[in-house]
Every structure is written in structure tokens, then in C-alpha cells.
Design a protein around this motif. Structure first.
Motif, PDB file in Angstrom:
ATOM      1  N   LEU A   1      38.188  40.646  40.655  1.00 46.62           N
ATOM      2  CA  LEU A   1      38.531  40.720  39.232  1.00 46.62           C
ATOM      3  C   LEU A   1      38.726  42.178  38.799  1.00 46.62           C
ATOM      4  CD1 LEU A   1      36.058  38.044  37.831  1.00 46.62           C
ATOM      5  CD2 LEU A   1      38.559  37.874  37.864  1.00 46.62           C
ATOM      6  N   ALA A   2      37.912  43.073  39.324  1.00 51.86           N
ATOM      7  CA  ALA A   2      38.047  44.498  38.999  1.00 51.86           C
ATOM      8  C   ALA A   2      39.355  45.052  39.547  1.00 51.86           C
ATOM      9  CB  ALA A   2      36.865  45.278  39.560  1.00 51.86           C
ATOM     10  N   MET A   3      39.683  44.727  40.789  1.00 52.58           N
ATOM     11  CA  MET A   3      40.928  45.223  41.393  1.00 52.58           C
ATOM     12  C   MET A   3      42.155  44.719  40.648  1.00 52.58           C
ATOM     13  SD  MET A   3      40.347  45.279  45.522  1.00 52.58           S
ATOM     14  CE  MET A   3      40.162  43.526  45.658  1.00 52.58           C
ATOM     15  N   ARG A   4      42.106  43.482  40.171  1.00 53.77           N
ATOM     16  CA  ARG A   4      43.240  42.876  39.461  1.00 53.77           C
ATOM     17  C   ARG A   4      43.297  43.282  37.992  1.00 53.77           C
ATOM     18  NH1 ARG A   4      43.145  36.712  41.837  1.00 53.77           N
ATOM     19  NH2 ARG A   4      43.965  37.255  43.888  1.00 53.77           N
ATOM     20  N   GLN A   5      42.246  43.973  37.514  1.00 52.50           N
ATOM     21  CA  GLN A   5      42.167  44.364  36.104  1.00 52.50           C
ATOM     22  C   GLN A   5      42.239  43.139  35.193  1.00 52.50           C
ATOM     23  OE1 GLN A   5      42.322  47.916  34.882  1.00 52.50           O
ATOM     24  NE2 GLN A   5      41.425  48.092  36.905  1.00 52.50           N
TER      25      GLN A   5
END
Length: 73
Positions: free
Chosen positions: A18-22
Motif C-alpha cells: 500500500l505504501a509503494m502504491r501510494q
């Protein structure tokens, strides 16, 4: 000594994705607090892991991972 309880690896991996995909998320903590925003970072310190969430207004919230009751993307 910290009272931190490690979360399952699969859950941690989901937060990283989720962090990588923003991706926008809504976090609910075990004390009923709700935070909306995007995951900026995951970090560890003093024997515990934390999530840094930034709201649309630029406010930043640090949430201990074992205190997260729900995380909806």
C-alpha cells in the motif's frame, strides 16, 4: 522492555505494498481513532514497528502497527 506484539508477516507485506502504491487508506486503531491518508513509511525503533500516514491536508500521524484494528484501501 516494550509491550509491542509483532504483526504477521503477510500483514506487514500488505502495508508495504500500500505504501509503494501510494494508495489512499483508512486506518482504525484499537482505541477507535480513525486516520485517512496514505502510508508514507514503515519504520522500526525501540523494539516496535510504526506506520507513518499523511493526510490530504499534510498532517502526519505515527501509528504503532500492533495498534491497528483495520486498514482499508
Amino acid at each position: 522492555m516494550s509491550d509491542y506484539r509483532a504483526i504477521p508477516c503477510a500483514q506487514h507485506s500488505e502495508y508495504e505494498l500500500l505504501a509503494m502504491r501510494q494508495s489512499p487508506v483508512e486506518i482504525e486503531t484499537d482505541d477507535g481513532e480513525k486516520v485517512r491518508g496514505r502510508i508514507v513509511d514503515l519504520m522500526a525503533r525501540e523494539g516496535a514497528e510504526y506506520m507513518l500516514v499523511e493526510s490530504a491536508k499534510g498532517e502526519r500521524f505515527e501509528i504503532r502497527l500492533d495498534r491497528i484494528k483495520a486498514c482499508k484501501a
